[in-house]
Design a protein around this motif. Structure first.
Motif, PDB file in Angstrom:
ATOM      1  N   LEU A 167     102.905 -33.252 -69.223  1.00 28.90           N
ATOM      2  CA  LEU A 167     102.060 -32.982 -68.266  1.00 28.90           C
ATOM      3  C   LEU A 167     101.421 -31.333 -68.570  1.00 28.90           C
ATOM      4  CD1 LEU A 167     103.939 -34.023 -65.044  1.00 28.90           C
ATOM      5  CD2 LEU A 167     102.470 -35.315 -66.852  1.00 28.90           C
ATOM      6  N   ASN A 168     100.447 -31.237 -68.264  1.00 31.41           N
ATOM      7  CA  ASN A 168      99.871 -29.748 -68.233  1.00 31.41           C
ATOM      8  C   ASN A 168      99.248 -29.460 -66.632  1.00 31.41           C
ATOM      9  OD1 ASN A 168      97.324 -30.997 -67.790  1.00 31.41           O
ATOM     10  ND2 ASN A 168      96.704 -30.812 -69.820  1.00 31.41           N
ATOM     11  N   ASP A 169      98.504 -28.254 -66.835  1.00 24.49           N
ATOM     12  CA  ASP A 169      98.316 -27.740 -65.392  1.00 24.49           C
ATOM     13  C   ASP A 169      97.288 -28.500 -64.786  1.00 24.49           C
ATOM     14  OD1 ASP A 169      99.849 -25.608 -65.881  1.00 24.49           O
ATOM     15  OD2 ASP A 169      98.138 -24.157 -66.426  1.00 24.49           O
ATOM     16  N   VAL A 170      96.403 -28.927 -65.449  1.00 23.25           N
ATOM     17  CA  VAL A 170      95.275 -30.186 -64.641  1.00 23.25           C
ATOM     18  C   VAL A 170      96.134 -31.286 -64.094  1.00 23.25           C
ATOM     19  CG1 VAL A 170      93.264 -31.269 -64.921  1.00 23.25           C
ATOM     20  CG2 VAL A 170      93.616 -29.234 -66.471  1.00 23.25           C
ATOM     21  N   SER A 171      97.171 -31.780 -65.065  1.00 20.93           N
ATOM     22  CA  SER A 171      97.889 -32.893 -64.301  1.00 20.93           C
ATOM     23  C   SER A 171      98.677 -32.668 -63.178  1.00 20.93           C
ATOM     24  CB  SER A 171      99.091 -33.333 -65.426  1.00 20.93           C
ATOM     25  OG  SER A 171      98.598 -33.273 -66.822  1.00 20.93           O
ATOM     26  N   ARG A 172      99.382 -31.183 -63.216  1.00 19.15           N
ATOM     27  CA  ARG A 172     100.003 -30.936 -62.028  1.00 19.15           C
ATOM     28  C   ARG A 172      99.044 -30.704 -60.860  1.00 19.15           C
ATOM     29  NH1 ARG A 172     103.473 -28.839 -66.002  1.00 19.15           N
ATOM     30  NH2 ARG A 172     102.082 -27.320 -66.604  1.00 19.15           N
ATOM     31  N   ALA A 173      97.685 -30.314 -61.280  1.00 25.86           N
ATOM     32  CA  ALA A 173      96.941 -30.042 -59.840  1.00 25.86           C
ATOM     33  C   ALA A 173      96.622 -31.684 -59.473  1.00 25.86           C
ATOM     34  CB  ALA A 173      95.630 -29.534 -60.764  1.00 25.86           C
ATOM     35  N   ALA A 174      96.286 -32.505 -60.520  1.00 24.80           N
ATOM     36  CA  ALA A 174      95.958 -33.899 -59.832  1.00 24.80           C
ATOM     37  C   ALA A 174      97.158 -34.542 -58.739  1.00 24.80           C
ATOM     38  CB  ALA A 174      95.984 -34.816 -60.990  1.00 24.80           C
ATOM     39  N   ILE A 175      98.218 -34.056 -59.423  1.00 29.91           N
ATOM     40  CA  ILE A 175      99.659 -34.465 -58.386  1.00 29.91           C
ATOM     41  C   ILE A 175      99.370 -33.840 -57.324  1.00 29.91           C
ATOM     42  CG2 ILE A 175     102.135 -34.154 -58.264  1.00 29.91           C
ATOM     43  CD1 ILE A 175     102.566 -34.477 -61.056  1.00 29.91           C
ATOM     44  N   ARG A 176      99.146 -32.554 -57.181  1.00 27.70           N
ATOM     45  CA  ARG A 176      98.938 -32.015 -55.790  1.00 27.70           C
ATOM     46  C   ARG A 176      97.740 -32.659 -55.021  1.00 27.70           C
ATOM     47  NH1 ARG A 176     101.098 -27.439 -58.545  1.00 27.70           N
ATOM     48  NH2 ARG A 176      99.264 -26.730 -59.247  1.00 27.70           N
ATOM     49  N   VAL A 177      96.680 -33.017 -55.572  1.00 26.90           N
ATOM     50  CA  VAL A 177      95.593 -33.468 -54.720  1.00 26.90           C
ATOM     51  C   VAL A 177      95.986 -34.801 -54.152  1.00 26.90           C
ATOM     52  CG1 VAL A 177      93.276 -34.514 -54.951  1.00 26.90           C
ATOM     53  CG2 VAL A 177      93.953 -32.389 -56.373  1.00 26.90           C
ATOM     54  N   VAL A 178      96.821 -35.769 -55.059  1.00 27.03           N
ATOM     55  CA  VAL A 178      97.271 -36.784 -54.489  1.00 27.03           C
ATOM     56  C   VAL A 178      98.141 -36.633 -53.220  1.00 27.03           C
ATOM     57  CG1 VAL A 178      98.545 -39.099 -55.071  1.00 27.03           C
ATOM     58  CG2 VAL A 178      96.868 -38.029 -56.649  1.00 27.03           C
ATOM     59  N   GLU A 179      99.109 -35.748 -53.382  1.00 27.01           N
ATOM     60  CA  GLU A 179      99.897 -35.353 -52.091  1.00 27.01           C
ATOM     61  C   GLU A 179      98.981 -34.864 -50.929  1.00 27.01           C
ATOM     62  OE1 GLU A 179     102.955 -32.652 -53.614  1.00 27.01           O
ATOM     63  OE2 GLU A 179     104.349 -34.171 -54.057  1.00 27.01           O
ATOM     64  N   ASP A 180      97.845 -34.374 -51.267  1.00 30.34           N
ATOM     65  CA  ASP A 180      97.093 -33.766 -50.187  1.00 30.34           C
ATOM     66  C   ASP A 180      96.509 -35.061 -49.632  1.00 30.34           C
ATOM     67  OD1 ASP A 180      97.576 -31.355 -50.254  1.00 30.34           O
ATOM     68  OD2 ASP A 180      95.609 -30.794 -51.094  1.00 30.34           O
ATOM     69  N   ILE A 181      96.099 -35.855 -50.450  1.00 33.81           N
ATOM     70  CA  ILE A 181      95.369 -37.117 -49.879  1.00 33.81           C
ATOM     71  C   ILE A 181      96.197 -38.091 -48.969  1.00 33.81           C
ATOM     72  CG2 ILE A 181      94.441 -39.643 -50.707  1.00 33.81           C
ATOM     73  CD1 ILE A 181      93.337 -38.115 -53.371  1.00 33.81           C
ATOM     74  N   LYS A 207      97.005 -36.024 -45.698  1.00 37.40           N
ATOM     75  CA  LYS A 207      95.528 -36.500 -44.849  1.00 37.40           C
ATOM     76  C   LYS A 207      95.643 -37.786 -44.250  1.00 37.40           C
ATOM     77  CE  LYS A 207      92.285 -32.851 -46.024  1.00 37.40           C
ATOM     78  NZ  LYS A 207      92.930 -32.293 -47.230  1.00 37.40           N
ATOM     79  N   ALA A 208      96.038 -38.700 -44.931  1.00 35.42           N
ATOM     80  CA  ALA A 208      96.105 -40.113 -44.428  1.00 35.42           C
ATOM     81  C   ALA A 208      97.132 -40.240 -43.835  1.00 35.42           C
ATOM     82  CB  ALA A 208      95.971 -41.045 -45.810  1.00 35.42           C
ATOM     83  N   GLY A 209      98.310 -39.681 -43.522  1.00 39.59           N
ATOM     84  CA  GLY A 209      99.322 -39.855 -42.878  1.00 39.59           C
ATOM     85  C   GLY A 209     100.364 -40.904 -43.462  1.00 39.59           C
ATOM     86  N   LYS A 210      99.982 -41.527 -44.652  1.00 44.69           N
ATOM     87  CA  LYS A 210     100.752 -42.411 -45.259  1.00 44.69           C
ATOM     88  C   LYS A 210     100.419 -42.479 -46.808  1.00 44.69           C
ATOM     89  CE  LYS A 210      97.802 -46.213 -44.114  1.00 44.69           C
ATOM     90  NZ  LYS A 210      97.477 -47.570 -43.766  1.00 44.69           N
ATOM     91  N   ILE A 211     101.213 -43.336 -47.549  1.00 43.07           N
ATOM     92  CA  ILE A 211     100.786 -43.262 -48.966  1.00 43.07           C
ATOM     93  C   ILE A 211      99.538 -44.060 -49.313  1.00 43.07           C
ATOM     94  CG2 ILE A 211     101.750 -44.052 -51.321  1.00 43.07           C
ATOM     95  CD1 ILE A 211     104.341 -42.912 -50.275  1.00 43.07           C
ATOM     96  N   VAL A 212      98.537 -43.608 -49.665  1.00 45.03           N
ATOM     97  CA  VAL A 212      97.418 -44.424 -49.919  1.00 45.03           C
ATOM     98  C   VAL A 212      96.972 -44.094 -51.402  1.00 45.03           C
ATOM     99  CG1 VAL A 212      96.336 -44.345 -47.443  1.00 45.03           C
ATOM    100  CG2 VAL A 212      95.822 -42.803 -49.050  1.00 45.03           C
ATOM    101  N   ALA A 213      97.502 -43.197 -52.179  1.00 43.40           N
ATOM    102  CA  ALA A 213      97.070 -42.978 -53.512  1.00 43.40           C
ATOM    103  C   ALA A 213      98.500 -42.852 -54.018  1.00 43.40           C
ATOM    104  CB  ALA A 213      96.158 -41.921 -53.549  1.00 43.40           C
ATOM    105  N   ALA A 214      98.421 -42.939 -55.840  1.00 45.23           N
ATOM    106  CA  ALA A 214      99.718 -42.880 -56.266  1.00 45.23           C
ATOM    107  C   ALA A 214      99.230 -42.525 -57.627  1.00 45.23           C
ATOM    108  CB  ALA A 214     100.742 -44.152 -56.240  1.00 45.23           C
ATOM    109  N   TYR A 215      99.931 -41.432 -58.283  1.00 46.62           N
ATOM    110  CA  TYR A 215      99.534 -41.017 -59.653  1.00 46.62           C
ATOM    111  C   TYR A 215     100.654 -41.697 -60.529  1.00 46.62           C
ATOM    112  CZ  TYR A 215     103.384 -37.725 -58.262  1.00 46.62           C
ATOM    113  OH  TYR A 215     104.474 -37.396 -57.725  1.00 46.62           O
ATOM    114  N   THR A 216     100.323 -41.743 -61.836  1.00 49.15           N
ATOM    115  CA  THR A 216     101.331 -41.818 -62.683  1.00 49.15           C
ATOM    116  C   THR A 216     101.000 -41.685 -64.045  1.00 49.15           C
ATOM    117  OG1 THR A 216     102.603 -43.594 -63.899  1.00 49.15           O
ATOM    118  CG2 THR A 216     100.436 -44.414 -63.419  1.00 49.15           C
ATOM    119  N   PHE A 217     101.741 -40.917 -65.035  1.00 46.28           N
ATOM    120  CA  PHE A 217     101.202 -40.145 -66.271  1.00 46.28           C
ATOM    121  C   PHE A 217     102.131 -41.012 -67.478  1.00 46.28           C
ATOM    122  CE2 PHE A 217     100.642 -37.218 -62.868  1.00 46.28           C
ATOM    123  CZ  PHE A 217      99.500 -36.597 -63.288  1.00 46.28           C
TER     124      PHE A 217
END
Ligand code: DP6
Length: 345
Positions: A273-287, A290-300
Motif C-alpha cells: 500500500l502507498n499514500d494514495v492507497s491509504r487515502a482511498a481507505i479513508r474515503v471509503v471509511e467516510d462514505i 456518511k451512509a451510517g452502514k457499510i455500503v462500500a468496501a476496499y480491497t488491495f
C-alpha cells in the motif's frame, strides 16, 4: 495443417485472500479463498492456442513479446493438458494425434501486467482453457481449475464467473485443491466494482516470492491461516448466499487488512500500500460513516491499486466521493465494473 482454438478469461479479485503455499511445486495454498470475477471487456486475457507439425517448438507470445515456456508452471500446464489429450487419442484412434505436436500460444491483455491487477490469474486461466478447447477435452471448469492452479494459484478462480471459492483441499497430490462456484453473477446483480489504478508500474515484490517469505517469517500469518481465514470463509460464503452487503463489505475490508498486516509482519517487511492507497481507505471509511452502514468496501492485492466493491444503488455516492477526494491525484483512474457471468468452456 494448423489446429487452433481461442478463448478469453477474466480477472478475478479476491475478497478472502490466498497468501501462502503449503506446496510451492503444486501451488497448494495454506488457506482457502473467495473471489469475484470482473466483467470489464478490457480486463481479460485473450489467448489463441495452436498446434502443428510445422512448428518446431512450444512457444508463448504475451503482448507480442516471446516468453520463456521452460518454467515449471507453464510446463506443468502443458504436460497435464497433453496427457489428457493423449488419453483421448488412445481411446479413439480416429482422432488426430495433437498431443505430441509443438504448441504456439498467443496471448494479449490490455491491462497493466503485474501491477497487482491479477494478470497472471486471467493469463493462466486463458492459456489452460485455450489448450483444452484446442484438444477438445471434455473437462469441467473445476477440472481445468486444477491445472490452471499449477500455473498461478489465483488463476484457478478465473475459470468461473460470479462468486468463486478456491477450496484449499487436504490431499498431498492437490487433486482436491480446486475452484468451485459459490454463486453465479446473476444471483447478486447489483454488485459493482470500481478499480482505482494508483500505479500501473510493476510491483516491487512478486506475490510468489512475497508469500513464501511471509510463510517463513511471520507468526501473525499462522494465526491468519489457521483461525482468521476459516472464520472469514464461512462469513463470506454466507454473506454472498444471503446478499448481505454489510457482512460482505466488512469481511472484504478486514481480509485485505489482515493480509497486508501479515505483509508488514513479514521479515523484511513487504509494503504494497502507498499514500494514495491509504487515502482511498479513508474515503471509503467516510462514505460508510456518511451512509451510517457499510455500503462500500476496499480491497488491495499485491500492489497499491484499490478495488472498491459496492451496490449499484450507491454508485453516485461512492464514485462521487472517491473522485472528489482522489480525482486530482496523479495517475488515478476509476472504472465501474459489473460482475462477470460464467464464460463457456
Ligand atoms: C494477493 O496467484 O499471483 O492476489 O500462485 O504464486 O502465482 P502464485 O500467486 P498469485 O497470488 C495472488 C495473491 C493475491 C490474493 C489472491 O488473489 O487471492
Amino acid at each position: 495443417e494448423v489446429y487452433q482454438a481461442s478463448t478469453t478469461a477474466p480477472v478475478n479479485i479476491a475478497v478472502v485472500k490466498y497468501w501462502g503455499k503449503r506446496d510451492p511445486k503444486l501451488n497448494l495454498p495454506t488457506n482457502s479463498s473467495v473471489s469475484v470475477t470482473l466483467s470489464q471487456a478490457d480486463l481479460r486475457t485473450h489467448t489463441t492456442a495452436a498446434c502443428s507439425s510445422s512448428f518446431t517448438e512450444d512457444t508463448l507470445l504475451l503482448n507480442s513479446s516471446p516468453q520463456d515456456v521452460s518454467g515449471a508452471r507453464t510446463q506443468a500446464c502443458f504436460r497435464e493438458l497433453r496427457s489428457l489429450r493423449a488419453a483421448l487419442e488412445s481411446a479413439d484412434p480416429s482422432l488426430p494425434k495433437l498431443s505430441p505436436l509443438p504448441l504456439r500460444i498467443v496471448s494479449e491483455n490490455n491491462f497493466p501486467t503485474a501491477a497487482g491487477l491479477a494478470s497472471s490469474a486471467a493469463g493462466f486461466a486463458a492459456l489452460v482453457r485455450a489448450i483444452a478447447n484446442l484438444y477438445e477435452l471434455p473437462s469441467s471448469p473445476t477440472d481445468l481449475s486444477r491445472i490452471a492452479r499449477q500455473g498461478s494459484g489465483s488463476a484457478c478462480r478465473s475459470l468461473f464467473g460470479g462468486y468463486v471459492a478456491w477450496q484449499m483441499g487436504s490431499k498431498a497430490d492437490g487433486s482436491d485443491s480446486v475452484a468451485v462456484e459459490v454463486a453465479p453473477a446473476s444471483h447478486w446483480p447489483t454488485m459493482r466494482a470500481l478499480i482505482l489504478v494508483v500505479s500501473a508500474e510493476k510491483k516491487g515484490v512478486s506475490s510468489t516470492s512475497g508469500m513464501q517469505i511471509t510463510v517463513g517469517t511471520s507468526e501473525l500469518f499462522q494465526r491468519r491461516a489457521e483461525v482468521v481465514v476459516p472464520k472469514h470463509m464461512e462469513l463470506m460464503t454466507k454473506a454472498i448466499q444471503e446478499k448481505d452487503f454489510e457482512t460482505f463489505g466488512k469481511v472484504t475490508m478486514m481480509e485485505s487488512n489482515s493480509f497486508h498486516a501479515t505483509c508488514l509482519d513479514t521479515f523484511p517487511p513487504i509494503f504494497y500500500l502507498n499514500d494514495v492507497s491509504r487515502a482511498a481507505i479513508r474515503v471509503v471509511e467516510d462514505i460508510n460513516r456518511k451512509a451510517g452502514k457499510i455500503v462500500a468496501a476496499y480491497t488491495f492485492d499485491a500492489g497499491p491499486n484499490a478495488v472498491i466493491y459496492f451496490e449499484e444503488q450507491n454508485l453516485a455516492l461512492v464514485a462521487g466521493l472517491l473522485k472528489g477526494v482522489l480525482g486530482n491525484l496523479d495517475g488515478w483512474q476509476g472504472r465501474d465494473i459489473e460482475v462477470q457471468e460464467a464464460t463457456d468452456v
